[in-house]
Write an enzyme that holds these catalytic residues in place. Structure first.
Site, PDB file in Angstrom:
ATOM      1  CB  THR A 197     -10.298  84.727 -37.096  1.00  0.00           C
ATOM      2  OG1 THR A 197     -10.878  85.905 -36.577  1.00  0.00           O
ATOM      3  CG2 THR A 197      -8.803  84.742 -36.854  1.00  0.00           C
ATOM      4  NE  ARG A 225     -13.509  92.486 -29.680  1.00  0.00           N
ATOM      5  CZ  ARG A 225     -13.154  91.401 -30.363  1.00  0.00           C
ATOM      6  NH1 ARG A 225     -12.705  91.524 -31.595  1.00  0.00           N
ATOM      7  NH2 ARG A 225     -13.231  90.214 -29.838  1.00  0.00           N
ATOM      8  N   GLY A 227      -9.475  92.273 -30.306  1.00  0.00           N
ATOM      9  CA  GLY A 227      -9.698  90.902 -29.837  1.00  0.00           C
ATOM     10  C   GLY A 227      -8.408  90.191 -29.468  1.00  0.00           C
ATOM     11  CG  ASP A 228      -8.544  85.953 -29.734  1.00  0.00           C
ATOM     12  OD1 ASP A 228      -9.403  86.584 -30.395  1.00  0.00           O
ATOM     13  OD2 ASP A 228      -8.258  84.770 -29.971  1.00  0.00           O
ATOM     14  CB  THR A 248     -10.789  81.259 -34.846  1.00  0.00           C
ATOM     15  OG1 THR A 248     -12.025  81.872 -35.239  1.00  0.00           O
ATOM     16  CG2 THR A 248     -10.955  79.750 -34.901  1.00  0.00           C
ATOM     17  N   GLY A 249     -12.362  82.626 -32.305  1.00  0.00           N
ATOM     18  CA  GLY A 249     -13.505  82.502 -31.404  1.00  0.00           C
ATOM     19  C   GLY A 249     -13.806  83.821 -30.732  1.00  0.00           C
ATOM     20  N   GLY A 251     -13.059  86.461 -28.804  1.00  0.00           N
ATOM     21  CA  GLY A 251     -11.743  86.907 -28.369  1.00  0.00           C
ATOM     22  C   GLY A 251     -11.632  87.269 -26.906  1.00  0.00           C
TER      23      GLY A 251
END
Ligand code: ASP
Length: 364
Positions: A197, A225, A227-228, A248-249, A251
């Site tokens: 990301t 889905r 994410g964050d 980033t990671g 989420g």
């Protein structure tokens, strides 16, 4: 004790004729970017990718720095830096986004202005060449914060943003990663590899901060889905009273912790408590602090270590739940940095003092 000494020095300096103006005392502009965290170890990153990523990160820093150097806004700098990374196939955003389980690309992005906490975001967009531009349009041209799916696509076209076929986003390498994930038949999606990301946080010469994040999400994501990254407070947040964050990671874990907002809140609480203390001390010394003086004092009284410790603590809490990843941060008072629990993170920073650096591995 240190604070009292500091306050003493400050009070002396404001009464001296050569006292710095608020402008010169304020830190100048700064910019921090990331291109994803993950298992980025020297043995796993090819020399070609290593070199290409560093060039791209530097180009993104240059694009954002140009805006800030000319007195442009933190929002414009964040956008300029992210567009460079979205256009580069090495990152999981825009061209180079990872595939869903079905073999399509669904883009998420968010942008937030710390000045007034206006924000715009999109999730599961399919045809906007630069998703960060669509997030900004949501913020500026709609009454909403987050648009998704076909609605976001329609809004994008109506706004006149450049449209591309969905196949523009994928690359052969991303296809290979999807095939590999499917062959392994493990888990819901690929949370173990590199995240990729992209994000940027900036502080402009007016002291305003902004944050932005753009992503294709996780390889093999299914069932719509999200994410964050496009969730304000989870993967992206900016507030002139505290900080700007892009994450980033994995989420799901960032969402559960509300990582970006949590870090900003802890910094704001500390800053407000410190400001109150400083104002009381000044009053005891017979001086009233104006806003500019308070900002100057805050900048020097919140240490780099304190801000870093807050970021590390929240990343630690996210990690304790089972997640992994990292964030970039900066404050309106000039603190800036990274926090990540993965072996590496594609990252870089630049500031008005002429410093400019990029890094990949944890030991850099
Ligand atoms: N945080 C992103 C997501 O969960 C993935 C990434 O950082 O690459 O969608």
């Amino acid at each position: 004790m240190r604070l009292i000494l500091l306050l003493g020095a400050f009070l002396m300096s404001v009464s001296a004729p050569a006292a710095a103006t608020p402008e010169t005392a304020q830190p100048g502009w700064s910019l921090v970017i990331h291109g994803g965290a993950g298992i980025l170890e020297r043995s796993r990153v090819s020399p070609e990718t290593d070199a290409a990523v560093r060039v791209a990160l530097d180009r993104a820093l240059a694009a954002g720095s140009d805006v800030l150097r000319q007195g442009g806004s933190a929002m414009d700098a964040v956008q300029a830096a992210i567009i460079v990374l979205e256009d580069d196939p090495n990152f999981n955003a825009g061209h180079g986004a990872v595939y869903t389980y079905e073999g399509t690309n669904e883009l998420d992005a968010a942008i937030m202005d710390g000045t007034d906490r206006k924000a715009g975001a999109i999730a599961r967009a399919h045809n906007t060449r630069n998703p960060i531009l669509l997030a900004r349009k949501v913020m500026e041209e709609s009454p909403h914060v987050l648009l998704s799916g076909e609605g976001a696509d329609r809004f994008s076209a109506e706004m006149g943003l450049v449209q591309v076929d969905n196949s523009y986003f994928g690359t052969p390498e991303r296809k290979r990663q999807l095939e590999e994930l499917k062959a392994k038949k493990v888990g819901w999606f690929d949370v173990d590899l590199k995240y990729g990301t992209v994000g940027a946080v900036a502080r402009d010469t007016h002291g305003n901060v902004a944050a932005g994040t753009s992503t294709g999400g996780l390889t093999g994501k299914r069932y719509g889905r999200i994410g964050d990254s496009p969730l304000i407070g989870a993967g992206t947040y900016a507030d002139d009273r505290s900080c700007a964050i892009s994450a980033t990671g994995a989420g799901e874990f960032f969402i559960r912790v509300g990582v970006a907002h949590e870090i900003c809140t802890r910094i704001r609480m500390k800053a407000e408590a410190r400001a109150e203390f400083l104002a009381q001390e000044a009053e005891r010394g017979g001086t009233t602090l104006d806003a500019a003086s308070q900002a100057r004092l805050l900048a020097s009284s919140l240490s780099a270590e304190e801000v870093q410790a807050i970021a590390d603590a929240v990343i630690g809490e996210m990690g304790a739940l089972g997640g992994s990843g990292g964030i970039i941060y900066l404050t309106p008072w000039g603190h800036k940095g990274y926090s990540f629990d993965t072996p590496g993170m594609f990252r870089g920073m630049a500031s008005s003092d002429g410093a400019r650096s990029v890094a990949i591995y944890g030991d850099e």
